[in-house]
Enzyme design. Structure first.
Site, short mmCIF file in Angstrom:
data_model
loop_
_atom_site.label_atom_id
_atom_site.label_comp_id
_atom_site.label_asym_id
_atom_site.label_seq_id
_atom_site.Cartn_x
_atom_site.Cartn_y
_atom_site.Cartn_z
CB CYS A 118 -3.63 -29.95 7.80
SG CYS A 118 -5.31 -30.08 7.21
CG HIS B 130 -0.15 -27.25 4.31
ND1 HIS B 130 -0.03 -27.32 5.69
CD2 HIS B 130 -1.45 -27.60 4.03
CE1 HIS B 130 -1.18 -27.68 6.21
NE2 HIS B 130 -2.06 -27.87 5.24
#
Length: 384
Positions: A93, A337
């Protein structure tokens, strides 16, 4: 003039919740329109001074596949030409921000004059993978070798909250703030210049009004009796973002953000949310900058617990004194996200907050992300 990399354009898709807005769009179909828009922005801006500038490379972060060099496929789909290669980066991420740092290194080395970099993720269409001989697909690849801590990100956020004393009340307050800030930014039109409409959508899908009382009623999501809930965690999402980097010597009069320094560091894999702390400290040490000089801070808001643990350690208070500095228009808690993209989304947000908003030259912006497996990524930019 130097080869210091400068971000001169930045765009993103609206962000959609996985399984909803972009449930049928593969990762290249998310990335290609953004790449094309960034290339068009640069072409329009530099045509008078630098006619015929070509894209030397496309570097994209991506976590979940489908493989096949997502960056190259997306570059071809964007119509950049057969001669433009592509590099796909996986730092989980933090991938989108790490891709920008990789592109910046190529520019700084004098090996490229224009690189488009960012990230893309389609959690909705990512393949499920199965080990040979196994009856069922596995949930995720390991972040650490056997025998080392390898928590999922939710329990890891819970552990970080406990280790750093981040209360449930502060987490919920921060989540409310993120949504409220994102809704206000959308209403004021601050997202519009950075967004490339895609799939019939021109606005982020998720931000909504939240009430503290409603959040307080949500049960713990990962650990019984814990503090991390669905309300103060970011959702799994789809989206893409990209920026254009050129060397300072060929920027001309274009406004942008000079990439002063970047860092990728490791930390305890049991507490991966801590990664931005040593990464930011390393960037600030390298540049001799005190955090008080930084006007805008964008941190990937995977969990409110993680953001608050990091900002506490860095001496920032987004719930009070630094309300206008840290994620001032909300972040991943509100917008979503898309793992491989969010690190590039925060740089795009910095570009809007600083360059599009007309911040004076010399204004500093900081981007950071925590990474599963115990990594941190950070970058410091300066308005030029």
């Amino acid at each position: 003039m130097s080869d210091t990399p400068v971000v001169v354009a930045a765009r993103r898709t609206p962000i959609g919740t996985a399984g909803h807005a972009y449930r049928d769009l593969g990762v290249d179909r998310l990335a290609a329109p953004v790449i094309a828009a960034v290339a068009a922005d640069v072409a329009a801006d530099v045509a008078a001074d630098l006619p015929g500038r070509r894209v030397d490379d496309v570097v994209l972060g991506n976590c979940m596949g489908p493989g096949g060099n997502v960056a190259r496929i997306s570059a071809l789909a964007a119509g950049l030409g057969d001669e433009v290669p592509g590099l796909t980066v996986d730092r989980q991420c933090g991938s989108g921000l790490a891709a920008i740092l990789v592109a910046g290194q190529a520019v700084r080395a004098g090996e490229a004059d224009l690189v488009i970099a960012g990230g893309a993720e389609s959690a909705s269409t990512a393949p499920r993978r199965t080990f040979r001989g196994a009856a069922e697909p596995y949930e995720r690849a390991p972040f650490a070798p056997e025998g080392r801590p390898d928590p999922d990100m939710g329990p890891a956020a819970e552990a970080l909250a406990a280790a750093r004393g981040v209360s449930r009340e502060r987490q919920d307050a921060y989540a409310c703030r993120s949504h409220a800030r994102a809704l206000a930014a959308r209403a004021a039109g601050r997202f519009e210049p950075e967004i490339v409409a895609i799939g019939g959508r021109s606005e982020d899908q998720r931000p909504r009004p939240l009430r503290a009382a409603s959040l307080a009623r949500l049960p713990a999501a990962f650990v019984p009796g814990g503090t991390v809930t669905a309300g103060n965690s970011s959702p799994v999402s789809d989206g893409a973002a990209a920026v254009a980097l050129v060397p300072e010597r060929s920027r001309g009069d274009l406004p942008g953000m000079r990439l002063l320094a970047g860092a990728v560091v490791g930390c305890d894999p049991a507490l991966p949310g801590w990664g931005p702390v040593p990464a930011v400290r390393r960037v600030l040490e390298r540049t001799g900058v005190d955090v008080e000089r930084v006007a805008a801070v964008e941190i990937v808001e995977a969990f409110a617990a993680q953001v608050l643990a990091v900002t506490d350690a860095l001496g920032l208070d987004p719930l009070d004194a630094d309300d206008e500095r840290v994620c001032a228009d909300g972040g991943a808690l509100a917008l979503g996200h898309p793992w491989g993209a969010t690190g590039a989304v925060v740089v795009t947000r910095l570009f809007s907050r600083l360059v599009r908003a007309g911040a004076p030259p010399g204004t500093l912006g900081l981007a950071a992300a925590a990474v599963g497996g115990g990594l941190g990524v950070a970058a410091l930019f300066e308005v030029v």
